[in-house]
Motif scaffolding. Structure first.
Motif, PDB file in Angstrom:
ATOM      1  N   LYS A 171       0.847  -1.210   0.000  1.00 11.18           N
ATOM      2  CA  LYS A 171       0.000   0.000   0.000  1.00 11.18           C
ATOM      3  C   LYS A 171       0.876   1.252   0.000  1.00 11.18           C
ATOM      4  O   LYS A 171       0.561   2.236  -0.674  1.00 11.18           O
ATOM      5  N   HIS A 176       2.203   1.571  -3.492  1.00 11.41           N
ATOM      6  CA  HIS A 176       1.165   2.061  -4.421  1.00 11.41           C
ATOM      7  C   HIS A 176       0.986   3.568  -4.270  1.00 11.41           C
ATOM      8  O   HIS A 176       0.832   4.281  -5.260  1.00 11.41           O
ATOM      9  N   ARG A 177       1.010   4.036  -3.016  1.00 11.40           N
ATOM     10  CA  ARG A 177       0.837   5.477  -2.781  1.00 11.40           C
ATOM     11  C   ARG A 177       1.999   6.265  -3.396  1.00 11.40           C
ATOM     12  O   ARG A 177       1.811   7.321  -3.991  1.00 11.40           O
ATOM     13  N   GLU A 225       1.674   6.839  -7.116  1.00 17.65           N
ATOM     14  CA  GLU A 225       0.575   7.683  -7.608  1.00 17.65           C
ATOM     15  C   GLU A 225       1.176   8.819  -8.445  1.00 17.65           C
ATOM     16  O   GLU A 225       2.328   9.214  -8.219  1.00 17.65           O
ATOM     17  N   PRO A 226       0.401   9.381  -9.385  1.00 16.26           N
ATOM     18  CA  PRO A 226       0.930  10.457 -10.227  1.00 16.26           C
ATOM     19  C   PRO A 226       1.634  11.562  -9.433  1.00 16.26           C
ATOM     20  O   PRO A 226       1.125  12.023  -8.402  1.00 16.26           O
ATOM     21  N   GLN A 242       4.119  11.465  -7.506  1.00 11.64           N
ATOM     22  CA  GLN A 242       4.851  11.072  -6.292  1.00 11.64           C
ATOM     23  C   GLN A 242       6.278  10.666  -6.675  1.00 11.64           C
ATOM     24  O   GLN A 242       6.581  10.435  -7.842  1.00 11.64           O
ATOM     25  N   TRP A 294       6.817   7.389  -8.668  1.00 11.81           N
ATOM     26  CA  TRP A 294       6.154   7.552  -9.977  1.00 11.81           C
ATOM     27  C   TRP A 294       7.064   8.308 -10.933  1.00 11.81           C
ATOM     28  O   TRP A 294       7.268   7.900 -12.070  1.00 11.81           O
ATOM     29  N   ASN A 325      -5.267   8.851 -17.433  1.00 10.61           N
ATOM     30  CA  ASN A 325      -5.361   9.661 -16.207  1.00 10.61           C
ATOM     31  C   ASN A 325      -4.015   9.813 -15.491  1.00 10.61           C
ATOM     32  O   ASN A 325      -3.949  10.231 -14.334  1.00 10.61           O
ATOM     33  N   GLN A 335      -2.116   7.612 -14.278  1.00 13.33           N
ATOM     34  CA  GLN A 335      -1.762   6.485 -13.409  1.00 13.33           C
ATOM     35  C   GLN A 335      -0.874   5.534 -14.204  1.00 13.33           C
ATOM     36  O   GLN A 335      -0.992   5.424 -15.416  1.00 13.33           O
ATOM     37  N   ARG A 347      -0.406  -0.771 -14.610  1.00 13.93           N
ATOM     38  CA  ARG A 347       0.311  -1.866 -13.943  1.00 13.93           C
ATOM     39  C   ARG A 347       0.452  -3.094 -14.832  1.00 13.93           C
ATOM     40  O   ARG A 347       1.450  -3.795 -14.773  1.00 13.93           O
TER      41      ARG A 347
END
Length: 197
Positions: A32, A35-36, A39-40, A42, A45, A60, A62, A65
């Motif tokens: 988790k 994944h955070r 995020e766009p 980050q 990312w 969007n 993202q 995956r």
């Protein structure tokens, strides 16, 4: 006490973590956190998009995956690069979260799929491994993700074998049992570590 909970794909790590949570454990989920951070815009990312290009993005922004998964599962050097880009950022975040929680909680469990591979052993006082035989792991992955046999085998074999991970574990949680038996074992384990801490 900091406990690292690990296993392999479809080994039952999340089932174990969820039940420990039900019993009152504080559980951090490294996936988790990852994944955070993916995020766009980050940190992770930005590194991943910089390296793999914008073609791995959905409209969007993202990360797609499935597309990234296809790239890395068929290319060991791309997988290694992805790990090099993301692991330091994720590990730093986990360390910060652990530091915050340590002030309030006696026992913290961190669920980390690639704990051993990412060199995170020294972060924990104990390593718990969720273990099951390879064939059962493949069967469960086929059932869970609706994969054919060959796809499931490829995914399982892209990871360090559970049999090898055993050497690093302080405790083996055998998931080659019924859910009832697993819950019973986890309850005994949780009661025991609570008594000792």
């Amino acid at each position: 006490m900091k406990i690292g909970l690990t296993g392999g794909i479809a080994s039952g790590k999340s089932t174990v973590a969820d039940y420990l949570k039900e019993l009152g454990a504080t559980v951090l989920d490294a996936d988790k956190i990852a994944h955070r951070l993916m995020e766009p815009q980050q940190k992770a990312w930005r590194k991943v998009v910089e390296y793999f290009g914008e073609e791995i993005l959905l409209p969007n922004k993202q990360i797609n995956r499935n597309k990234l998964g296809e790239i890395i599962f068929n290319n060991p050097s791309a997988k290694e690069k992805l790990d090099q880009l993301t692991h330091p950022i994720i590990i730093k975040e986990i360390k910060e979260r652990l530091k915050e929680l340590e002030e309030k909680k006696k026992i913290i469990i961190v669920e980390v799929p690639l704990l051993i591979e990412a060199g995170m052993i020294e972060l924990f006082e104990e390593i718990w491994l969720v273990y099951l035989p390879k064939e059962l792991q493949i069967e469960r992955l086929m059932a869970r993700n609706d994969f054919d046999y060959q796809t499931a085998v490829t995914r399982v074999e892209s990871q360090m074998p559970l049999a090898e991970k055993r050497a690093f574990a302080d405790l083996i949680i055998n998931n080659n049992v019924t859910e009832k038996e697993l819950k019973k074992e986890l309850k005994q384990l949780w009661n025991k570590i609570n008594l000792n801490n």
